[in-house]
Each structure stands twice: as C-alpha cells, then as structure tokens.
Design an enzyme around this catalytic site. Structure first.
Site, PDB file in Angstrom:
ATOM      1  N   ASP A  42       0.853  -1.056  -0.055  1.00 41.29           N
ATOM      2  CA  ASP A  42      -0.117   0.129   0.030  1.00 41.29           C
ATOM      3  C   ASP A  42       1.208   1.298  -0.145  1.00 41.29           C
ATOM      4  O   ASP A  42       1.581   1.496   0.915  1.00 41.29           O
ATOM      5  CB  ASP A  42      -0.805  -0.155   1.106  1.00 41.29           C
ATOM      6  CG  ASP A  42      -1.767   1.229   1.291  1.00 41.29           C
ATOM      7  OD1 ASP A  42      -2.771   1.003   0.581  1.00 41.29           O
ATOM      8  OD2 ASP A  42      -1.489   2.169   1.850  1.00 41.29           O
ATOM      9  N   TYR A  66       2.832   9.808  -0.113  1.00 44.71           N
ATOM     10  CA  TYR A  66       3.961   9.164   0.792  1.00 44.71           C
ATOM     11  C   TYR A  66       5.155   9.468   0.363  1.00 44.71           C
ATOM     12  O   TYR A  66       6.110   9.228   0.992  1.00 44.71           O
ATOM     13  CB  TYR A  66       3.801   7.401   0.816  1.00 44.71           C
ATOM     14  CG  TYR A  66       2.346   7.259   1.685  1.00 44.71           C
ATOM     15  CD1 TYR A  66       1.609   8.180   2.234  1.00 44.71           C
ATOM     16  CD2 TYR A  66       1.964   5.983   1.531  1.00 44.71           C
ATOM     17  CE1 TYR A  66       0.382   7.656   2.869  1.00 44.71           C
ATOM     18  CE2 TYR A  66       0.914   5.391   2.130  1.00 44.71           C
ATOM     19  CZ  TYR A  66      -0.019   6.550   2.855  1.00 44.71           C
ATOM     20  OH  TYR A  66      -1.131   5.989   3.324  1.00 44.71           O
ATOM     21  N   LYS A  75      -2.792   5.964  -4.186  1.00 42.61           N
ATOM     22  CA  LYS A  75      -3.830   6.761  -3.836  1.00 42.61           C
ATOM     23  C   LYS A  75      -3.605   8.036  -4.360  1.00 42.61           C
ATOM     24  O   LYS A  75      -2.424   8.668  -4.391  1.00 42.61           O
ATOM     25  CB  LYS A  75      -4.075   6.955  -2.406  1.00 42.61           C
ATOM     26  CG  LYS A  75      -4.033   5.451  -1.393  1.00 42.61           C
ATOM     27  CD  LYS A  75      -4.025   5.822  -0.090  1.00 42.61           C
ATOM     28  CE  LYS A  75      -3.930   4.530   0.818  1.00 42.61           C
ATOM     29  NZ  LYS A  75      -2.505   4.619   1.133  1.00 42.61           N
ATOM     30  N   HIS A 128      -7.753   9.382  -1.839  1.00 42.84           N
ATOM     31  CA  HIS A 128      -7.222   9.190  -0.577  1.00 42.84           C
ATOM     32  C   HIS A 128      -7.999   9.805   0.717  1.00 42.84           C
ATOM     33  O   HIS A 128      -8.276   9.219   1.575  1.00 42.84           O
ATOM     34  CB  HIS A 128      -5.865   9.940  -0.635  1.00 42.84           C
ATOM     35  CG  HIS A 128      -4.712   9.504   0.446  1.00 42.84           C
ATOM     36  ND1 HIS A 128      -3.318   9.490   0.260  1.00 42.84           N
ATOM     37  CD2 HIS A 128      -4.796   9.081   1.541  1.00 42.84           C
ATOM     38  CE1 HIS A 128      -2.792   9.216   1.268  1.00 42.84           C
ATOM     39  NE2 HIS A 128      -3.712   8.826   2.187  1.00 42.84           N
TER      40      HIS A 128
HETATM   41  N1  LIG Z   1      -5.861   5.947   3.845  1.00 37.95           N
HETATM   42  C1  LIG Z   1      -5.397   6.759   4.590  1.00 37.95           C
HETATM   43  O1  LIG Z   1      -5.800   7.997   4.817  1.00 37.95           O
HETATM   44  C2  LIG Z   1      -4.073   5.944   5.385  1.00 37.95           C
HETATM   45  C3  LIG Z   1      -3.854   6.739   6.729  1.00 37.95           C
HETATM   46  C4  LIG Z   1      -2.941   6.228   7.615  1.00 37.95           C
HETATM   47  C5  LIG Z   1      -2.331   5.031   7.206  1.00 37.95           C
HETATM   48  N2  LIG Z   1      -2.676   4.488   5.843  1.00 37.95           N
HETATM   49  C6  LIG Z   1      -1.776   3.421   5.632  1.00 37.95           C
HETATM   50  O2  LIG Z   1      -1.863   2.234   6.479  1.00 37.95           O
HETATM   51  C7  LIG Z   1      -0.687   1.764   6.900  1.00 37.95           C
HETATM   52  C8  LIG Z   1      -0.673   1.364   8.349  1.00 37.95           C
HETATM   53  O3  LIG Z   1      -1.025   2.296   9.115  1.00 37.95           O
HETATM   54  P1  LIG Z   1      -0.203   3.227  10.232  1.00 37.95           P
HETATM   55  O4  LIG Z   1       1.268   3.172   9.431  1.00 37.95           O
HETATM   56  O5  LIG Z   1      -0.949   4.131  10.422  1.00 37.95           O
HETATM   57  O6  LIG Z   1       0.107   2.227  11.466  1.00 37.95           O
HETATM   58  P2  LIG Z   1       0.207   0.810  12.093  1.00 37.95           P
HETATM   59  O7  LIG Z   1       0.540   0.008  10.932  1.00 37.95           O
HETATM   60  O8  LIG Z   1      -0.781   0.405  12.866  1.00 37.95           O
HETATM   61  O9  LIG Z   1       1.459   0.991  12.944  1.00 37.95           O
HETATM   62  C9  LIG Z   1       2.683   1.247  12.753  1.00 37.95           C
HETATM   63  C10 LIG Z   1       3.726   1.408  13.764  1.00 37.95           C
HETATM   64  O10 LIG Z   1       3.549   0.264  14.502  1.00 37.95           O
HETATM   65  C11 LIG Z   1       5.003  -0.520  14.748  1.00 37.95           C
HETATM   66  N3  LIG Z   1       4.741  -1.871  14.532  1.00 37.95           N
HETATM   67  C12 LIG Z   1       4.586  -2.785  13.251  1.00 37.95           C
HETATM   68  N4  LIG Z   1       4.635  -3.955  13.577  1.00 37.95           N
HETATM   69  C13 LIG Z   1       4.609  -4.284  14.901  1.00 37.95           C
HETATM   70  C14 LIG Z   1       4.497  -5.084  15.976  1.00 37.95           C
HETATM   71  N5  LIG Z   1       4.328  -6.443  15.435  1.00 37.95           N
HETATM   72  N6  LIG Z   1       4.720  -4.897  17.414  1.00 37.95           N
HETATM   73  C15 LIG Z   1       4.977  -3.416  17.710  1.00 37.95           C
HETATM   74  N7  LIG Z   1       4.927  -2.488  17.072  1.00 37.95           N
HETATM   75  C16 LIG Z   1       4.901  -2.708  15.622  1.00 37.95           C
HETATM   76  C17 LIG Z   1       5.753   0.329  13.625  1.00 37.95           C
HETATM   77  O11 LIG Z   1       7.157   0.376  14.141  1.00 37.95           O
HETATM   78  P3  LIG Z   1       8.364  -0.385  13.582  1.00 37.95           P
HETATM   79  O12 LIG Z   1       8.515   0.020  12.189  1.00 37.95           O
HETATM   80  O13 LIG Z   1       9.277  -0.288  14.504  1.00 37.95           O
HETATM   81  O14 LIG Z   1       7.808  -1.679  13.355  1.00 37.95           O
HETATM   82  C18 LIG Z   1       5.055   1.688  13.469  1.00 37.95           C
HETATM   83  O15 LIG Z   1       5.517   2.427  14.303  1.00 37.95           O
HETATM   84  C19 LIG Z   1       0.254   2.906   6.569  1.00 37.95           C
HETATM   85  O16 LIG Z   1       1.634   2.881   6.476  1.00 37.95           O
HETATM   86  C20 LIG Z   1      -0.388   3.575   5.053  1.00 37.95           C
HETATM   87  O17 LIG Z   1       0.111   2.597   4.038  1.00 37.95           O
HETATM   88  C21 LIG Z   1      -3.541   4.893   5.345  1.00 37.95           C
END
Ligand SMILES: NC(=O)c1ccc[n+]([C@@H]2O[C@H](COP(=O)([O-])OP(=O)(O)OC[C@H]3O[C@@H](n4cnc5c(N)ncnc54)[C@H](OP(=O)(O)O)[C@@H]3O)[C@@H](O)[C@H]2O)c1
Length: 275
Positions: free
Chosen positions: A43, A48, A73, A106
C-alpha cells in the site's frame, strides 16, 4: 498460500504492507524483505513520496509483478477531472508500472464535485491505468453518493480500523454494497502491542497483542495493511493465519472500542499539508 478477499472481482490479499513514512533506500529494502517473507500486497500513495522506492523494492524482490497487488492513492488536490489522470500517470511513472491493481481517492475533497472526480476515476480504470478503483476515508453518506456516481465498481473503502475504534456503521455500509474494508493503522500505530487485554488473549495463543489485533480484523474478512520497517515485526505481522480467536475473545476485543480511540484526526480542507 495467499489469503484473499473477493470484492466485485478484485481479489485483494488480506495482508498488505503499509508504507507511510518509509522512505528512500530503507523503503525499497523493506518492500523487498516483505515480499520475500510472503507479503503479496503493498500500500502506497502519491502523498507518501515513496512510490519510486516501492517500485524498486518490487523489482529487487524478483517476485513476478502479476503476483503482487499494488495499491496507490490520489491526493485530493488532484481530484479535478484534468488533474486526476495526470496524477495517476505520475504514480505509474514513479512506480515504473503500466497499471496498479487498485487506485484510491485518498480523502474526500468537499471542494470538487464528487461526480467530476468519480467520472475521472472511472475513466482512468477504463483507460487501463488501474485494474480496480475505490475510496478511502469515506463516510456512509459519501459511500452511497459515490456508488451512485461511479461508472465502474468501487471495490473498497480504506479506513482507520483497530480494536480501539468502533467502525461498525461504515463497515456495514461497505458490506451491504459488496465493498471490501481495508483497515489502516490496524495495530493502532503500535498501541495494540501494549494493551493488557490483547496481550492476555495473545498469550493464550502464543501470540503478541499486535498479532491479536490483526487476527481480529482478518477473521472478520477485513484486509489489514500494517506498516513496519523492522524484519522482526514484518515476520510477526504475517504470522496471523495459524490461529483462531474464539467468539468470546472476538467480543471482548470489540468491547475495547471507546470515544477518543481514533488516531488519524484529519479532514482535507485544501490547505497545503501536502501538495
Ligand atoms: N488511507 C489513509 O488515509 C491512511 C492513513 C494512515 C495510514 N494508511 C496506510 O496504512 C498503513 C498502516 O497504518 P499506520 O502506518 O498508520 O499504523 P500501523 O501499521 O498500525 O502501525 C505502524 C507502527 O507500529 C509499529 N509496529 C509494526 N509492527 C509492530 C509489531 N508487531 N509490534 C509492535 N509495533 C509494531 C511500527 O514500528 P516499526 O517500524 O518499529 O515496526 C510503526 O511505528 C500506513 O503505513 C499506510 O500505508 C492510510
């Protein structure tokens, strides 16, 4: 075996890699590692600033293009009819791909008529730049409006979803309309790891709180796109298909939702947070 959800003909792998904030060589390396570990869905987004590196990681992995589901997106400042196709072509050029598997809007943009944007998005699909199209951060009302305007199927709504946030209304609307739900921030930016209830349930299965959060979602047929820049977490986050949560465990996790559980508090207003 890749676990997939089928939505209006789009076969979306239930587990994808989120890439927000992954940049440069580290991003390319993480995408490559994830694909080698078995991830088959990545994704990204024009916002980004890493589409080039996502493409590099894909090629470096040597996994055949047709086996990987790539989502990108379009940022809302590019929702005008003449801008949208140009933005999509820009994403493809940076990814060095001839088409993406899924192209999303997005965030809603109240300044541009949805009919204009949906018309342009539908044309991008008809022109072969995207195999499937969908939306992100759309409310129930906007989903219904968009479905009435799109000339091609809208296959998903990508929304914030994890145990601390109740998204049952928008999820029900997606289901009723045959759309997949893609959960972003599915481990609450790491918060799921430290939650006492998730940790206790996880311990009973030999899993972490983060894995329980992801399992709770995929067990409902919801696609998850956790982000990590660490191999250990990439491996942990894909080991979610070898255990099952019981009905009481699923209900206990659902009860963790609370007011204030939302992490991403943002609404596009035309101000150049990113442009
Ligand atoms: N459409 C939208 O508007 C939108 C908005 C936000 C996000 N997104 C997409 O969704 C993806 C995921 O969401 P997100 O990045 O907001 O949050 P997330 O995936 O819930 O959390 C990422 C964080 O969690 C840590 N992490 C990952 N695996 C872990 C584990 N097994 N144990 C403990 N910590 C862990 C990562 O650190 P480490 O790197 O240290 O593992 C990072 O700091 C984004 O990267 C993006 O592609 C889309």
């Amino acid at each position: 075996m890749t676990h997939v959800v089928d939505a209006k003909g789009a076969r979306i792998p239930l587990l994808g890699l989120g890439t927000w904030e992954l940049r440069g060589r580290a991003c390319a390396r993480t995408v490559e590692q994830a694909l080698r570990l078995g991830y088959r869905h990545i994704d990204t987004a024009e916002m980004y600033d890493n589409e080039r590196e996502v493409g590099e990681g894909l090629r470096a992995s040597a996994v055949p293009r047709e086996q990987v589901f790539i989502t990108t997106k379009i940022w809302p400042s590019h929702f005008a009819s003449h801008e949208l196709a140009r933005a999509a072509k820009g994403s493809l050029a940076r990814l060095r791909l001839s088409e993406v598997d899924l192209l999303l809007l997005h965030w809603p943009n109240p300044q541009i008529p949805l009919s204009e944007t949906l018309g342009a998005l539908s044309r991008v699909k008809q022109d072969g730049l995207a195999r499937h199209i969908g939306v992100s951060n759309f409310t129930v009302a906007l989903i219904e409006e968009a479905l009435g305007l799109a000339r091609e199927p809208l296959v998903c709504n990508q929304i914030e979803m994890h145990p601390f946030l109740d998204q049952s209304k928008v999820t029900a609307a997606c289901r009723a309309n045959g759309m997949a739900v893609v959960a972003y921030s599915p481990i609450a930016r790491g918060g799921a790891k430290n939650d006492a209830v998730l940790a206790r349930i996880g311990a009973a299965h030999g899993k972490s709180g983060a894995q329980v959060s992801l399992r709770w979602l995929v067990q409902q047929g919801i696609v998850v796109i956790p982000r990590s820049g660490r191999v250990q977490h990439l491996s942990e986050n894909c080991a979610i298909f070898d255990f099952e949560l019981s009905a009481p465990e699923m209900a206990e996790i659902r009860a963790l939702a609370h007011r204030g559980g939302r992490i991403v508090d943002y609404a596009y207003s035309g101000s150049p947070k990113w442009d």
